[in-house]
Structures are given as structure tokens and as C-alpha cells.
Design a protein around this motif. Structure first.
Motif, PDB file in Angstrom:
ATOM      1  N   ARG A   1      92.748  87.355  27.100  1.00 11.80           N
ATOM      2  CA  ARG A   1      92.070  87.571  28.379  1.00 11.80           C
ATOM      3  C   ARG A   1      90.823  88.444  28.235  1.00 11.80           C
ATOM      4  O   ARG A   1      89.778  88.146  28.775  1.00 11.80           O
ATOM      5  N   GLU A   2      90.946  89.552  27.552  1.00 13.93           N
ATOM      6  CA  GLU A   2      89.820  90.472  27.447  1.00 13.93           C
ATOM      7  C   GLU A   2      89.297  90.575  26.015  1.00 13.93           C
ATOM      8  O   GLU A   2      88.538  91.474  25.708  1.00 13.93           O
ATOM      9  N   THR A   3      89.730  89.697  25.136  1.00 12.17           N
ATOM     10  CA  THR A   3      89.344  89.842  23.742  1.00 12.17           C
ATOM     11  C   THR A   3      88.321  88.805  23.305  1.00 12.17           C
ATOM     12  O   THR A   3      87.262  89.148  22.832  1.00 12.17           O
ATOM     13  N   ARG A   4      88.631  87.523  23.452  1.00 12.58           N
ATOM     14  CA  ARG A   4      87.686  86.526  22.961  1.00 12.58           C
ATOM     15  C   ARG A   4      87.953  85.176  23.598  1.00 12.58           C
ATOM     16  O   ARG A   4      89.063  84.895  24.053  1.00 12.58           O
ATOM     17  N   PRO A   5      86.940  84.313  23.591  1.00 16.17           N
ATOM     18  CA  PRO A   5      87.162  82.931  24.043  1.00 16.17           C
ATOM     19  C   PRO A   5      87.912  82.162  22.973  1.00 16.17           C
ATOM     20  O   PRO A   5      87.933  82.549  21.804  1.00 16.17           O
ATOM     21  N   TYR A   6      88.509  81.057  23.371  1.00 14.20           N
ATOM     22  CA  TYR A   6      89.290  80.248  22.439  1.00 14.20           C
ATOM     23  C   TYR A   6      88.880  78.778  22.466  1.00 14.20           C
ATOM     24  O   TYR A   6      88.884  78.105  21.460  1.00 14.20           O
ATOM     25  N   PHE A   7      88.514  78.281  23.634  1.00 13.73           N
ATOM     26  CA  PHE A   7      88.278  76.853  23.843  1.00 13.73           C
ATOM     27  C   PHE A   7      86.814  76.611  24.187  1.00 13.73           C
ATOM     28  O   PHE A   7      86.230  77.345  24.996  1.00 13.73           O
ATOM     29  N   VAL A   8      86.209  75.589  23.581  1.00 12.30           N
ATOM     30  CA  VAL A   8      84.835  75.201  23.900  1.00 12.30           C
ATOM     31  C   VAL A   8      84.849  73.920  24.720  1.00 12.30           C
ATOM     32  O   VAL A   8      85.376  72.892  24.280  1.00 12.30           O
ATOM     33  N   SER A   9      84.287  73.997  25.916  1.00 10.31           N
ATOM     34  CA  SER A   9      84.029  72.812  26.718  1.00 10.31           C
ATOM     35  C   SER A   9      82.582  72.425  26.460  1.00 10.31           C
ATOM     36  O   SER A   9      81.663  73.115  26.909  1.00 10.31           O
ATOM     37  N   CYS A  10      82.389  71.346  25.725  1.00  3.92           N
ATOM     38  CA  CYS A  10      81.053  70.998  25.236  1.00  3.92           C
ATOM     39  C   CYS A  10      80.520  69.768  25.956  1.00  3.92           C
ATOM     40  O   CYS A  10      80.863  68.623  25.608  1.00  3.92           O
ATOM     41  N   GLU A  11      79.701  69.983  26.957  1.00  7.17           N
ATOM     42  CA  GLU A  11      79.040  68.885  27.653  1.00  7.17           C
ATOM     43  C   GLU A  11      77.854  68.453  26.802  1.00  7.17           C
ATOM     44  O   GLU A  11      76.804  69.076  26.837  1.00  7.17           O
ATOM     45  N   VAL A  12      78.024  67.405  26.041  1.00  4.15           N
ATOM     46  CA  VAL A  12      76.966  66.994  25.124  1.00  4.15           C
ATOM     47  C   VAL A  12      75.864  66.202  25.812  1.00  4.15           C
ATOM     48  O   VAL A  12      74.761  66.063  25.289  1.00  4.15           O
ATOM     49  N   THR A  13      76.158  65.669  26.989  1.00  4.54           N
ATOM     50  CA  THR A  13      75.163  64.953  27.786  1.00  4.54           C
ATOM     51  C   THR A  13      75.663  64.861  29.217  1.00  4.54           C
ATOM     52  O   THR A  13      76.873  64.912  29.470  1.00  4.54           O
ATOM     53  N   LEU A  14      74.730  64.737  30.150  1.00  2.00           N
ATOM     54  CA  LEU A  14      75.105  64.437  31.529  1.00  2.00           C
ATOM     55  C   LEU A  14      74.830  62.977  31.865  1.00  2.00           C
ATOM     56  O   LEU A  14      75.071  62.537  32.991  1.00  2.00           O
ATOM     57  N   ARG A  15      74.334  62.217  30.887  1.00  2.00           N
ATOM     58  CA  ARG A  15      74.154  60.780  31.107  1.00  2.00           C
ATOM     59  C   ARG A  15      75.516  60.100  31.168  1.00  2.00           C
ATOM     60  O   ARG A  15      76.449  60.486  30.472  1.00  2.00           O
ATOM     61  N   CYS A  16      75.630  59.104  32.003  1.00  2.00           N
ATOM     62  CA  CYS A  16      76.886  58.366  32.087  1.00  2.00           C
ATOM     63  C   CYS A  16      76.598  56.920  32.470  1.00  2.00           C
ATOM     64  O   CYS A  16      75.658  56.635  33.222  1.00  2.00           O
ATOM     65  N   ASN A  17      77.428  56.012  31.962  1.00  2.00           N
ATOM     66  CA  ASN A  17      77.264  54.586  32.252  1.00  2.00           C
ATOM     67  C   ASN A  17      78.221  54.109  33.336  1.00  2.00           C
ATOM     68  O   ASN A  17      78.306  52.913  33.620  1.00  2.00           O
ATOM     69  N   LEU A  18      78.982  55.029  33.957  1.00  2.00           N
ATOM     70  CA  LEU A  18      79.794  54.734  35.135  1.00  2.00           C
ATOM     71  C   LEU A  18      79.428  55.713  36.246  1.00  2.00           C
ATOM     72  O   LEU A  18      78.781  56.729  35.997  1.00  2.00           O
ATOM     73  N   ARG A  19      79.865  55.412  37.454  1.00  2.00           N
ATOM     74  CA  ARG A  19      79.582  56.270  38.607  1.00  2.00           C
ATOM     75  C   ARG A  19      80.879  56.492  39.377  1.00  2.00           C
ATOM     76  O   ARG A  19      81.018  56.071  40.525  1.00  2.00           O
ATOM     77  N   CYS A  20      81.841  57.125  38.747  1.00  2.00           N
ATOM     78  CA  CYS A  20      83.170  57.280  39.338  1.00  2.00           C
ATOM     79  C   CYS A  20      83.109  58.027  40.665  1.00  2.00           C
ATOM     80  O   CYS A  20      82.413  59.031  40.784  1.00  2.00           O
ATOM     81  N   GLU A  21      83.852  57.535  41.642  1.00  2.00           N
ATOM     82  CA  GLU A  21      83.756  58.067  42.992  1.00  2.00           C
ATOM     83  C   GLU A  21      84.218  59.516  43.106  1.00  2.00           C
ATOM     84  O   GLU A  21      83.817  60.229  44.024  1.00  2.00           O
ATOM     85  N   PHE A  22      85.051  59.987  42.159  1.00  2.00           N
ATOM     86  CA  PHE A  22      85.598  61.329  42.236  1.00  2.00           C
ATOM     87  C   PHE A  22      84.881  62.305  41.308  1.00  2.00           C
ATOM     88  O   PHE A  22      85.318  63.443  41.137  1.00  2.00           O
ATOM     89  N   CYS A  23      83.789  61.875  40.686  1.00  2.00           N
ATOM     90  CA  CYS A  23      83.112  62.688  39.680  1.00  2.00           C
ATOM     91  C   CYS A  23      81.762  63.167  40.197  1.00  2.00           C
ATOM     92  O   CYS A  23      80.989  62.388  40.761  1.00  2.00           O
ATOM     93  N   ASN A  24      81.470  64.452  39.982  1.00  2.00           N
ATOM     94  CA  ASN A  24      80.217  65.027  40.449  1.00  2.00           C
ATOM     95  C   ASN A  24      79.102  65.002  39.415  1.00  2.00           C
ATOM     96  O   ASN A  24      78.070  65.633  39.608  1.00  2.00           O
ATOM     97  N   ILE A  25      79.316  64.322  38.295  1.00  2.00           N
ATOM     98  CA  ILE A  25      78.214  64.135  37.352  1.00  2.00           C
ATOM     99  C   ILE A  25      77.196  63.211  38.022  1.00  2.00           C
ATOM    100  O   ILE A  25      77.556  62.189  38.595  1.00  2.00           O
ATOM    101  N   PRO A  26      75.923  63.535  37.955  1.00  2.00           N
ATOM    102  CA  PRO A  26      74.921  62.786  38.718  1.00  2.00           C
ATOM    103  C   PRO A  26      74.567  61.447  38.095  1.00  2.00           C
ATOM    104  O   PRO A  26      74.985  61.124  36.991  1.00  2.00           O
TER     105      PRO A  26
END
Length: 317
Positions: free
Chosen positions: A21-46
Motif C-alpha cells: 500500500r505505501e511501499t511500491r507499485p506492483y502492476f502496470v496498466s499499459c495503454e499502448v494505444t487509444l486506437r480501436c477497430n471496434l466501438r463497443c457501447e460500454f467502452c469510453n475509449i474514443p
């Protein structure tokens, strides 16, 4: 379990017990691109690439070496659609060589292009977003031929020796297809992780009416998923998290630990706090990561632990 996984066990236990909690991060969430070839109705990616300058693989891997030195051990490549990056193989292999447990979440539309690629077979945790009903899938993904292509790609992946986890986000209208999805996974020898759609606001884009998508009775839905697991044995879901979200999400006694445990990478190589959804602090690629991560502003954000104004409107980890 291979030697690579065994070496990660002490860190995984430490993370699970909340000791980071107060020591270090552990997990990397790596958004490598915001481009997408779908437009899912529940997703806020533009529908456009909001980050115009995607960092090249070499720059991203250099930053990820800094994150690994600070204690990060797991990474998930997300987007947008990560397979739209032509250098995703370099990113995945580079992280594997650094010692990361590597995961990737794809919508599956381009999966067939990589079925025989060695880098894909060396991923620790590949995952495909999927729902086993053609009409609903094509409608909610806003693509008239998505289902046939993605279902075929999943089957081809299994034939090639891959075992991707299927991720299925269930809305009020699509929950009725959960059993079809469990049957699909069972027939292929795969696991399927179900989640109930929740609000996931983003600072850049927030246009979805999540109230219209949400399942009315969480407890009934969780009981139905438990019955599916009894029948098929391949169903996974997080009942405690779903109940917490149904009761209003994070509050004064339930902390959001994203800022403590997750390091969020954006496509341009910057690292953001507190979470993938909102950036109160952005550490540019050219700035030393460790120094700024432990700086006064970052420390103040971490100590807030989900009590910031926009956190109250968020229902995602």
C-alpha cells in the motif's frame, strides 16, 4: 507453473496481502494505444486517437525498466486495441525479458494475424473480450461481421495451442447470453471471466449512459453466474467486488488502491496518477520516474486513497 511464475510468487503474495500500500507499485496498466477497430457501447475509449504521439517501443521499454526497478512485476497491455500497434511483439518480448508477468487484452479482431507468432505463445495471460451471441455481439461492438471473425480467431488460437481467457462484460440486455458464452468457453476448454458493466468515467471522454446498461439486481446475477459455474466449471467472476460496486463503489472504509499498486502508462510513454481513468499528475517520459513517483504531489495523491471528488463517481478498480 514454470520457473518464471514461481519467482513471482513472493511478490504476488505480498501484493495480495496489501503489503504494498505505501511501499511500491506492483502492476502496470499499459495503454499502448487509444486506437480501436471496434466501438463497443460500454467502452469510453474514443473513436479517435486522443494521444497523437505513441511512444516507440524502445522508449516505452526503457520506461518499463524503470518501473520494474521500482518493484512492478506484472503488466497488462491494453488500449484501445493493443494489436493495432505494429510493435506490440517488441513490447511484449521486451517486458518478458525484463522479468514481467505479461498479459494482453484484445478484442480479437486482429488475433488471427498473430496466431503463429512466437511472442503471442510466450504471453503469460492472453485474454479476448467476447460474448457468444452473434446478433448481440455485432450490435454492441457496432461492427456487422465482428462475431464470425473473432469466434473463428478464438477457435484457431485454441487449435494452435493457445488458451486465452475470455472476458465478457455483461449488460442488462446481454446477460441472457451468459450461458451461451459459458458453453462456448467450456467446449473449447477455456475459462471465461464475467463482469457486470460498471461506470468507468474517463477525464477525456464521458458520454455513456451507464445507468441504462446496468443489470438491475446484482445478487440475482451473481447467483445465476454461480449456477453456470456449477454446470460448466469454467466460469469466473469476483462476487465481492461486484457487490461492493452495487452498493456504491469506493467509500470512507473501502479504499481505492490504484494509486498505490498500479502504475498507469499512457500511449505517449507518460506515467499517470492516480489511475487509468484520471490524471492528476502526469510524469513525462523524459523525467526520472522514481523521483517523481515519490515526490510530494504523487504522495499526496496516493494518500487520498479513492476519496478525491471524481473517485466517488467511479466504479472500477
Amino acid at each position: 507453473m514454470n520457473l518464471h511464475d514461481v519467482r513471482l510468487l513472493p511478490d504476488a503474495l505480498r501484493f495480495t496481502l496489501g503489503m504494498s500500500r505505501e511501499t511500491r507499485p506492483y502492476f502496470v496498466s499499459c495503454e499502448v494505444t487509444l486506437r480501436c477497430n471496434l466501438r463497443c457501447e460500454f467502452c469510453n475509449i474514443p473513436s479517435f486517437n486522443a494521444v497523437q504521439n505513441e511512444a516507440p517501443a524502445e522508449q516505452m521499454l526503457s520506461r518499463l525498466r524503470e518501473a520494474h526497478a521500482m518493484g512492478c512485476r506484472m503488466i497488462s497491455f491494453t488500449g484501445g486495441e493493443p494489436l493495432m500497434r505494429s510493435d506490440i511483439d517488441t513490447l511484449a518480448e521486451g517486458c518478458r525479458e525484463q522479468g514481467y508477468f505479461t498479459g494482453l487484452v484484445t478484442n480479437g479482431l486482429l488475433l488471427g494475424d498473430h496466431i503463429n507468432a512466437e511472442w503471442l505463445h510466450r504471453l503469460d495471460a492472453p485474454a479476448v473480450s467476447f460474448l457468444a451471441d452473434e446478433e448481440s455481439f455485432n450490435r454492441t461492438r457496432r461492427h456487422p461481421r465482428a462475431y464470425a471473425r473473432i469466434a473463428g480467431n478464438i477457435r484457431e488460437a485454441v487449435d494452435a495451442g493457445l488458451s486465452p481467457v475470455l472476458f465478457a462484460t455483461l449488460t442488462r440486455d446481454t446477460f441472457c447470453h451468459a450461458e451461451k458464452t459459458a458453453q462456448f468457453a467450456h467446449d473449447l476448454g477455456l475459462k471465461v471471466f464475467f463482469s457486470l458493466v460498471q461506470r468507468a468515467p474517463r477525464e477525456e471522454f464521458d458520454t455513456i449512459d451507464y445507468a441504462a446498461l446496468k443489470i438491475a439486481d446484482t445478487e440475482d446475477a451473481l447467483n445465476a453466474l454461480a449456477r453456470l459455474n456449477n454446470e460448466y466449471g469454467c466460469v469466473r467472476f469476483d462476487s465481492d467486488f461486484e457487490r461492493m460496486q452495487a452498493n456504491g463503489g469506493f467509500n470512507d472504509t473501502i479504499d481505492c488502491l490504484a494509486a498505490q499498486t498500479v502504475m498507469t502508462f499512457k500511449p505517449d510513454g507518460s506515467v499517470c496518477l492516480p489511475c487509468p481513468h484520471y490524471s492528476l499528475l502526469s510524469i513525462p517520459p523524459e523525467m526520472p520516474l522514481a523521483a517523481h513517483w515519490s515526490g510530494e504531489q504523487a504522495t499526496r495523491i496516493r494518500r487520498a486513497k479513492g476519496t478525491l471528488p471524481f473517485c466517488r463517481d467511479c466504479q472500477q478498480i
